[in-house]
Write an enzyme that holds these catalytic residues in place. Structure first.
Site, PDB file in Angstrom:
ATOM      1  N   SER A  81       0.820  -1.210   0.000  1.00 29.07           N
ATOM      2  CA  SER A  81       0.000   0.000   0.000  1.00 29.07           C
ATOM      3  C   SER A  81       0.851   1.256   0.000  1.00 29.07           C
ATOM      4  CB  SER A  81      -0.923   0.010   1.227  1.00 29.07           C
ATOM      5  OG  SER A  81      -0.157   0.092   2.417  1.00 29.07           O
ATOM      6  N   SER A 307       6.021   3.410  13.650  1.00 29.69           N
ATOM      7  CA  SER A 307       6.548   2.718  12.467  1.00 29.69           C
ATOM      8  C   SER A 307       6.796   3.581  11.245  1.00 29.69           C
ATOM      9  CB  SER A 307       5.615   1.556  12.087  1.00 29.69           C
ATOM     10  OG  SER A 307       4.306   2.030  11.842  1.00 29.69           O
TER      11      SER A 307
END
Length: 322
Positions: A81, A307
């Site tokens: 993605s 992240s």
């Protein structure tokens, strides 16, 4: 898919040596305000400062770097993605090969443009009607490319675990590690490193409420598929845990916390205003879980892996500035 050998601390340490000097050793951030709000000491591994803006470069580079020269000459493929797409594209460029990346049509424009900017060819698909794994395998086979999956690969998992390894090298022992969960590669690698170094550490994953496939799978004792999630945390909009990552997480993960999109936005705003960093929604979910009180039996010293920070200004403003 053939079963992978068990992931070990040695694999993570070998990955750390392989990426040294190529990947960034990202900072660990602290905040007295955050500690006061949460009621614990919190140490944030800021992977938004990693190359390509996310932890994904660690695993992609570790995997691509181990391909034989004859395969490097042909090139690599990936499906993602956004963050793994950029990471594989940059790893390919660093190692002198080419990348073809399969991305969903509704992936953030900034991520598509960045992937192309690293020199990759971008091929799009509809994530709600098409199977990206099948498409990715077909694409790689048709073009003779090595497929570098975003999480279901032992070298990718080992590379991602270097984030936790670095964090623990800086902080010393922690009572818990809170990690976002998409396909499960980051938490699998991180849990492998953390529990080997400190066997008493609790490993807590965080998912968006709309996409709790790992929570349901751990409860069921087998991989469960949910409808493709519709959440602002696009990096965690997966329907099924990874085939290779799930057994690792089933063994090592203690709990999964769920957060709403509204709680993610609150965490993004806090990170911007108080920590002075930009986090994308998926990167903010662990912080959201702490701020929203979603972590049970809160320990004293907590590590958080933030992240990534890949979000364009328009989308960030639309989410946080309202």
């Amino acid at each position: 898919m053939a079963a992978a050998p068990p992931l070990t601390l040695a694999d993570v340490r070998e990955a750390a040596a392989r990426i040294e000097g190529v990947a960034h050793r990202t900072p660990v951030l602290t905040s007295r305000t955050l500690d006061s709000l949460v009621g614990a000491e919190v140490f944030i591994k800021a992977e938004n400062f990693q190359r390509v803006g996310a932890f994904k470069f660690r695993g992609a580079y570790n995997a691509v770097a181990q391909l034989p020269p004859e395969q490097l000459a042909k090139g690599v493929a990936a499906y993602s993605s956004g963050n793994h797409a950029q990471a594989t594209a940059l790893a390919a460029r660093e190692l002198g090969t080419r990348a073809v990346i399969l991305m969903p049509e509704d992936a953030p424009r900034s991520k598509r443009e960045a992937t192309a900017g690293y020199g990759a060819e971008v091929v799009t698909y509809d994530r709600y009607t098409e199977d990206r794994t099948a498409l990715g395998h077909a694409l790689a086979e048709d073009r003779g490319l090595a497929l570098i999956p975003p999480y279901d690969h032992p070298h990718v998992m080992a590379g991602q675990g270097t984030a936790a390894l670095e964090l623990l090298e800086e902080t010393g022992p922690l009572d818990a590690l809170v990690v976002p969960v998409g396909g499960g590669g980051l938490i699998a690698g991180s849990a492998t490193a953390a529990t080997a170094l400190h066997p008493g550490i609790r490993i807590i994953g965080v998912e968006p409420e709309a996409g709790d496939d790992t929570r349901r799978s751990l409860a069921a004792g087998t991989r469960v598929t949910v409808p493709v999630p519709r959440t602002i945390a696009d990096g965690q909009a997966l329907a099924t845990p990874g085939e290779l990552t799930f057994p690792v997480n089933q063994r090592l993960v203690d709990a999964i916390a769920l957060v709403t999109d509204a709680e993610i936005v609150t965490a993004m705003r806090f990170a911007f205003e108080r920590l002075k960093i930009v986090l994308e929604p998926s990167g903010a979910t662990p912080l959201a879980a702490l701020l929203a009180g979603r972590v049970d039996r809160l320990p004293r010293r907590i590590g958080v892996i933030a992240s990534g920070g890949n979000i364009d200004a328009a989308r960030f403003t639309a989410l946080v500035g309202g």
